[in-house]
Design a protein around this motif. Structure first.
Motif, PDB file in Angstrom:
ATOM      1  N   ASP A 150       0.795  -1.228   0.000  1.00 50.89           N
ATOM      2  CA  ASP A 150       0.000   0.000   0.000  1.00 50.89           C
ATOM      3  C   ASP A 150       0.828   1.279   0.000  1.00 50.89           C
ATOM      4  O   ASP A 150       0.425   2.276   0.591  1.00 50.89           O
TER       5      ASP A 150
ATOM      6  N   GLY B  52      -2.745  -3.458  -2.121  1.00 49.74           N
ATOM      7  CA  GLY B  52      -3.332  -2.180  -1.763  1.00 49.74           C
ATOM      8  C   GLY B  52      -4.391  -2.305  -0.690  1.00 49.74           C
ATOM      9  O   GLY B  52      -4.753  -3.390  -0.245  1.00 49.74           O
TER      10      GLY B  52
ATOM     11  N   GLU C  27      -8.123  -0.136   1.009  1.00 50.91           N
ATOM     12  CA  GLU C  27      -9.202   0.820   0.767  1.00 50.91           C
ATOM     13  C   GLU C  27      -9.003   2.045   1.649  1.00 50.91           C
ATOM     14  O   GLU C  27      -8.123   2.094   2.502  1.00 50.91           O
TER      15      GLU C  27
ATOM     16  N   GLU D  22      -9.815   3.123  -3.727  1.00 56.22           N
ATOM     17  CA  GLU D  22      -9.197   1.809  -3.811  1.00 56.22           C
ATOM     18  C   GLU D  22      -7.798   1.995  -4.377  1.00 56.22           C
ATOM     19  O   GLU D  22      -7.632   2.570  -5.454  1.00 56.22           O
TER      20      GLU D  22
ATOM     21  N   THR E 101      -5.192   0.712  -6.276  1.00 55.04           N
ATOM     22  CA  THR E 101      -4.820  -0.286  -7.266  1.00 55.04           C
ATOM     23  C   THR E 101      -4.193   0.432  -8.458  1.00 55.04           C
ATOM     24  O   THR E 101      -4.281   1.664  -8.579  1.00 55.04           O
TER      25      THR E 101
ATOM     26  N   LEU F 287      -5.965  -6.374  -3.874  1.00 55.32           N
ATOM     27  CA  LEU F 287      -6.624  -5.349  -3.065  1.00 55.32           C
ATOM     28  C   LEU F 287      -7.215  -6.001  -1.822  1.00 55.32           C
ATOM     29  O   LEU F 287      -7.986  -6.960  -1.923  1.00 55.32           O
TER      30      LEU F 287
ATOM     31  N   ARG G 179      -9.832  -5.866   0.632  1.00 57.77           N
ATOM     32  CA  ARG G 179     -11.144  -5.230   0.741  1.00 57.77           C
ATOM     33  C   ARG G 179     -11.717  -5.408   2.140  1.00 57.77           C
ATOM     34  O   ARG G 179     -10.992  -5.582   3.105  1.00 57.77           O
TER      35      ARG G 179
END
Length: 421
Positions: free
Chosen positions: A270, A303, A305, A315, A317, A342, A344
């Motif tokens: 991230d 990554g 959120e 997001e 990405t 990602l 989530r």
């Protein structure tokens, strides 16, 4: 990148305050580190390293000195005391950071750091067997290495020697063996200051690899010549080296790979790969070399959120260049193996740190809005499990040649992980 930069605020705002704890000892929260998932017990030791050839970028009158923590697969039958999560000086620093309104807004002394232990043990020999791959870990900008034990010690339990760095005078604080606490030096936040920090991080990483090589030759690079764990030198396989990091540490991993071919594979958790990220729109964008050139070796993006200043969901990405152009640029130029995952389920940037472990154990002491802002609404246990599994599977694949098929596609075992094509 996002909130991790705030951890430097304590030092930048004027340093530590000598306030007495506002919470009685019996009311402080105890912390338990999550169990390790690998087959090995874990040992740990700290190294005080001094680079005689390099002036410190922030204090040129001094030679560059670092503290690193080595977590390694340990002899299962040796047994030793569990390592403290934080040393006394660092517990004061982290306690005050978490007490700030940018984080948890807790009264000072809300956490019983004196009793908080890692799963790693001190004073234990290295496990017998073949040499193990070596992986470097770098924290987020301003972050101390001590706040990532969940994803460092666990990787060691899976058969890796993991060496985590604190970047002196950028990390909020670094505590040295004599109890000396070196706080971060204020920066002006310009693109030039970001490049200065990045260059220091890359040089730190390369220097640490040099010192690890010295250990394999039977040398002891610790400045105080404190004894090394028995068998450490024979355990280091420096023909198989990885790097990973959170936020600016993920950028550090990629940039180190550009400058040092000893690093075979890397992970960015991230982190934007630019010294000035171009967000919000209209601000400067200064990409790193890894962003402009890509790599011919494997690299994983993971990554999280979040929300912008207007509460709009974000997001992280490579498909969202309006938020982070550097991931899109890197993705287009990456020549080696690549994946973009990602996290989530209501994750945040700091979900990749030990806050994902610490905050749930504080319970009602933390206001719901603070908890959500710091670690999001994702199930913390699922989040930590997913991070550990994908980090481990990545290095298994690219440093050991063992394919666990976790990267073949999305897995019902980890429903919070999306593959971004």
């Amino acid at each position: 990148m996002r909130a991790s930069a705030l951890v430097a605020g304590l030092a930048l705002a004027g340093g530590l305050t000598a306030t007495a704890p506002a919470v009685a000892a019996e009311q402080r929260a105890g912390l338990t580190a999550p169990p390790l998932t690998g087959r090995y017990d874990v040992g740990t030791t700290d190294l005080h390293l001094v680079d005689p050839s390099r002036p410190d970028p922030w204090k040129p009158e001094r030679r560059r000195e670092l503290m690193v923590t080595v977590a390694y697969p340990a002899d299962r039958f040796a047994g030793g005391p569990r390592a403290p999560w934080l040393t006394p000086g660092m517990s004061t620093v982290v306690d005050q950071v978490l007490a700030g309104e940018d984080y948890l807004g807790l009264p000072a002394g809300s956490i019983d750091w004196a009793s908080a232990k890692r799963r790693a043990e001190t004073g234990v020999p290295v496990a017998h067997g073949a040499p193990k791959p070596v992986v470097l870990f770098s924290p987020g900008f301003g972050g101390p290495r001590e706040t990532y034990t969940a994803i460092v010690d666990d990787l060691a339990s899976r058969g890796y020697v993991v060496v985590s760095l604190s970047h002196t005078y950028e990390s909020v604080a670094v505590e040295f063996p004599d109890g000396r606490l070196e706080l971060a030096v204020p920066e002006d936040g310009s693109p030039g200051s970001g490049k200065k920090a990045l260059d220091a991080r890359v040089a730190d990483s390369r220097f640490v690899l040099d010192r690890l090589k010295a250990i394999t030759r039977g040398e002891n690079p610790d400045a105080g010549k404190r004894p090394l764990p028995r068998g450490l030198g024979r355990s280091l396989d420096l023909s198989r080296v990885g790097a990973y990091g959170h936020s600016y540490g993920g950028f550090t991993a990629g940039e180190t790979m550009v400058h040092d071919r000893r690093v075979d594979a890397g992970i960015n958790l991230d982190g934007a790969m630019a010294t000035a990220a171009g967000y919000p729109p209209g601000s400067p964008y200064v990409p790193g070399e890894v962003t402009e050139r890509g790599l011919d070796r494997p690299f994983l993006l993971m990554g999280a959120e979040g929300v912008d200043e207007n509460g709009k969901p974000l997001e992280h990405t490579h498909r969202n260049p309006g938020f982070d152009r550097s991931w899109a640029d890197f993705w287009a130029r990456q020549r080696g193996w690549k994946r973009d995952l990602l996290l989530r389920g209501g994750s945040t940037h700091m979900a990749y740190s030990d806050l994902q472990v610490i905050v749930p154990q504080l319970g009602a002491r933390v206001a719901p809005e603070k908890r959500e802002a710091v670690i999001g609404t994702i199930d913390p246990r699922r989040s930590v499990a997913a991070q550990r599994d994908y980090i481990g599977a990545f290095f298994d694949l690219h440093l050991r040649g063992r394919d666990r098929h976790l990267f073949d596609g999305e897995s019902p075992q980890h429903p919070d992980i999306d593959f971004i094509e």
